[in-house]
Design a protein around this motif. Sequence first.
Motif, PDB file in Angstrom:
ATOM      1  N   MET A   1       0.835  -1.199   0.000  1.00 58.66           N
ATOM      2  CA  MET A   1       0.000   0.000   0.000  1.00 58.66           C
ATOM      3  C   MET A   1       0.875   1.257   0.000  1.00 58.66           C
ATOM      4  SD  MET A   1      -2.879   1.293   2.703  1.00 58.66           S
ATOM      5  CE  MET A   1      -4.094   0.042   2.300  1.00 58.66           C
ATOM      6  N   LEU A   2       1.984   1.191   0.721  1.00 57.52           N
ATOM      7  CA  LEU A   2       2.875   2.342   0.778  1.00 57.52           C
ATOM      8  C   LEU A   2       3.331   2.771  -0.607  1.00 57.52           C
ATOM      9  CD1 LEU A   2       5.383   2.131   3.727  1.00 57.52           C
ATOM     10  CD2 LEU A   2       3.807   3.969   3.164  1.00 57.52           C
ATOM     11  N   SER A   3       3.776   1.800  -1.381  1.00 62.32           N
ATOM     12  CA  SER A   3       4.291   2.162  -2.696  1.00 62.32           C
ATOM     13  C   SER A   3       3.168   2.607  -3.611  1.00 62.32           C
ATOM     14  CB  SER A   3       5.058   0.989  -3.289  1.00 62.32           C
ATOM     15  OG  SER A   3       4.201  -0.120  -3.418  1.00 62.32           O
ATOM     16  N   THR A   4       1.952   2.118  -3.354  1.00 63.37           N
ATOM     17  CA  THR A   4       0.824   2.566  -4.160  1.00 63.37           C
ATOM     18  C   THR A   4       0.572   4.044  -3.940  1.00 63.37           C
ATOM     19  OG1 THR A   4      -0.153   0.394  -3.875  1.00 63.37           O
ATOM     20  CG2 THR A   4      -1.587   2.127  -4.711  1.00 63.37           C
ATOM     21  N   VAL A   5       0.679   4.469  -2.675  1.00 57.24           N
ATOM     22  CA  VAL A   5       0.372   5.861  -2.361  1.00 57.24           C
ATOM     23  C   VAL A   5       1.556   6.766  -2.664  1.00 57.24           C
ATOM     24  CG1 VAL A   5      -0.335   7.447  -0.528  1.00 57.24           C
ATOM     25  CG2 VAL A   5      -1.198   5.110  -0.553  1.00 57.24           C
ATOM     26  N   PHE A   6       2.749   6.310  -2.300  1.00 57.50           N
ATOM     27  CA  PHE A   6       3.896   7.213  -2.308  1.00 57.50           C
ATOM     28  C   PHE A   6       4.983   6.831  -3.309  1.00 57.50           C
ATOM     29  CE2 PHE A   6       2.170   7.526   2.030  1.00 57.50           C
ATOM     30  CZ  PHE A   6       1.888   8.882   2.055  1.00 57.50           C
ATOM     31  N   GLY A   7       4.749   5.774  -4.078  1.00 60.09           N
ATOM     32  CA  GLY A   7       5.814   5.266  -4.915  1.00 60.09           C
ATOM     33  C   GLY A   7       6.402   6.281  -5.875  1.00 60.09           C
ATOM     34  N   ASP A  20      -6.353   0.827  10.783  1.00 63.89           N
ATOM     35  CA  ASP A  20      -7.490   0.103  11.381  1.00 63.89           C
ATOM     36  C   ASP A  20      -8.644   0.191  10.388  1.00 63.89           C
ATOM     37  OD1 ASP A  20      -8.446   2.725  11.989  1.00 63.89           O
ATOM     38  OD2 ASP A  20      -7.408   2.647  13.903  1.00 63.89           O
ATOM     39  N   ASP A  21      -9.694   0.966  10.680  1.00 60.56           N
ATOM     40  CA  ASP A  21     -10.751   1.118   9.679  1.00 60.56           C
ATOM     41  C   ASP A  21     -10.207   1.824   8.448  1.00 60.56           C
ATOM     42  OD1 ASP A  21     -12.456  -0.090  11.373  1.00 60.56           O
ATOM     43  OD2 ASP A  21     -13.379   1.749  12.111  1.00 60.56           O
ATOM     44  N   ALA A  22      -9.422   2.842   8.716  1.00 65.34           N
ATOM     45  CA  ALA A  22      -8.761   3.574   7.639  1.00 65.34           C
ATOM     46  C   ALA A  22      -7.261   3.344   7.770  1.00 65.34           C
ATOM     47  CB  ALA A  22      -9.078   5.063   7.732  1.00 65.34           C
ATOM     48  N   ALA A  23      -6.555   3.677   6.714  1.00 64.82           N
ATOM     49  CA  ALA A  23      -5.107   3.651   6.769  1.00 64.82           C
ATOM     50  C   ALA A  23      -4.631   5.086   6.943  1.00 64.82           C
ATOM     51  CB  ALA A  23      -4.528   3.042   5.497  1.00 64.82           C
ATOM     52  N   ALA A  24      -3.960   5.361   8.049  1.00 61.40           N
ATOM     53  CA  ALA A  24      -3.514   6.722   8.336  1.00 61.40           C
ATOM     54  C   ALA A  24      -2.006   6.810   8.190  1.00 61.40           C
ATOM     55  CB  ALA A  24      -3.941   7.131   9.750  1.00 61.40           C
ATOM     56  N   ARG A  53      -4.109  17.891   5.625  1.00 61.50           N
ATOM     57  CA  ARG A  53      -4.786  16.620   5.824  1.00 61.50           C
ATOM     58  C   ARG A  53      -5.464  16.228   4.515  1.00 61.50           C
ATOM     59  NH1 ARG A  53      -5.308  13.901  10.328  1.00 61.50           N
ATOM     60  NH2 ARG A  53      -6.963  12.375  10.561  1.00 61.50           N
ATOM     61  N   LEU A  54      -5.049  15.112   3.993  1.00 60.69           N
ATOM     62  CA  LEU A  54      -5.556  14.659   2.701  1.00 60.69           C
ATOM     63  C   LEU A  54      -6.349  13.386   2.936  1.00 60.69           C
ATOM     64  CD1 LEU A  54      -2.122  14.983   0.928  1.00 60.69           C
ATOM     65  CD2 LEU A  54      -3.864  16.736   1.092  1.00 60.69           C
ATOM     66  N   ALA A  55      -7.618  13.439   2.632  1.00 63.46           N
ATOM     67  CA  ALA A  55      -8.467  12.307   2.998  1.00 63.46           C
ATOM     68  C   ALA A  55      -9.356  11.848   1.859  1.00 63.46           C
ATOM     69  CB  ALA A  55      -9.325  12.663   4.216  1.00 63.46           C
ATOM     70  N   GLY A  61     -10.516  -0.369  -1.398  1.00 65.78           N
ATOM     71  CA  GLY A  61     -11.709  -0.249  -0.587  1.00 65.78           C
ATOM     72  C   GLY A  61     -11.477   0.310   0.799  1.00 65.78           C
ATOM     73  N   ARG A  62     -10.224   0.621   1.109  1.00 67.17           N
ATOM     74  CA  ARG A  62      -9.926   1.151   2.435  1.00 67.17           C
ATOM     75  C   ARG A  62      -9.670   2.651   2.334  1.00 67.17           C
ATOM     76  NH1 ARG A  62      -8.070  -1.486   6.974  1.00 67.17           N
ATOM     77  NH2 ARG A  62      -7.541  -3.361   5.832  1.00 67.17           N
ATOM     78  N   ARG A  63     -10.258   3.393   3.252  1.00 64.27           N
ATOM     79  CA  ARG A  63     -10.062   4.833   3.241  1.00 64.27           C
ATOM     80  C   ARG A  63      -8.628   5.155   3.653  1.00 64.27           C
ATOM     81  NH1 ARG A  63     -11.504   9.261   6.528  1.00 64.27           N
ATOM     82  NH2 ARG A  63     -11.778   7.851   8.269  1.00 64.27           N
TER      83      ARG A  63
END
Length: 96
Positions: A1-7, A20-24, A53-55, A61-63
């Motif tokens: 997931m890290l590389s998906t967001v920040f790669g 947890d419910d979301a990935a922070a 804050r970017l949301a 499927g995870r926020r």
Amino acid sequence: MLSTVFGHLSSVVVEEVVVDDAAAFAARTVTREAACPGRGRVSARVHGGCRRRLADLAIAGRRVVIDLAVRRFRCRASECGRRTFVEQVEGLTEPS
Ligand SMILES: [Zn+2]
């Protein structure tokens, strides 16, 4: 997931991840200079910073919530009306 967001973001360092419910993500930029959106003059004079804050992201499927520390730079171009500006991270932030 890290590389998906920040790669694609070599200018961002992730400091903390809580899932947890979301990935922070808590992250900060490591840029040394940025171009002013006014006249495009590049500045390396850091003048503090702030957190964005970017949301509006969702992955698998995870926020996803990103708490991103960005830098404020001082613009030294005399013809530019802005005194300071906040850097933008391509693909993550938009001018507010
Ligand atoms: Zn400027």
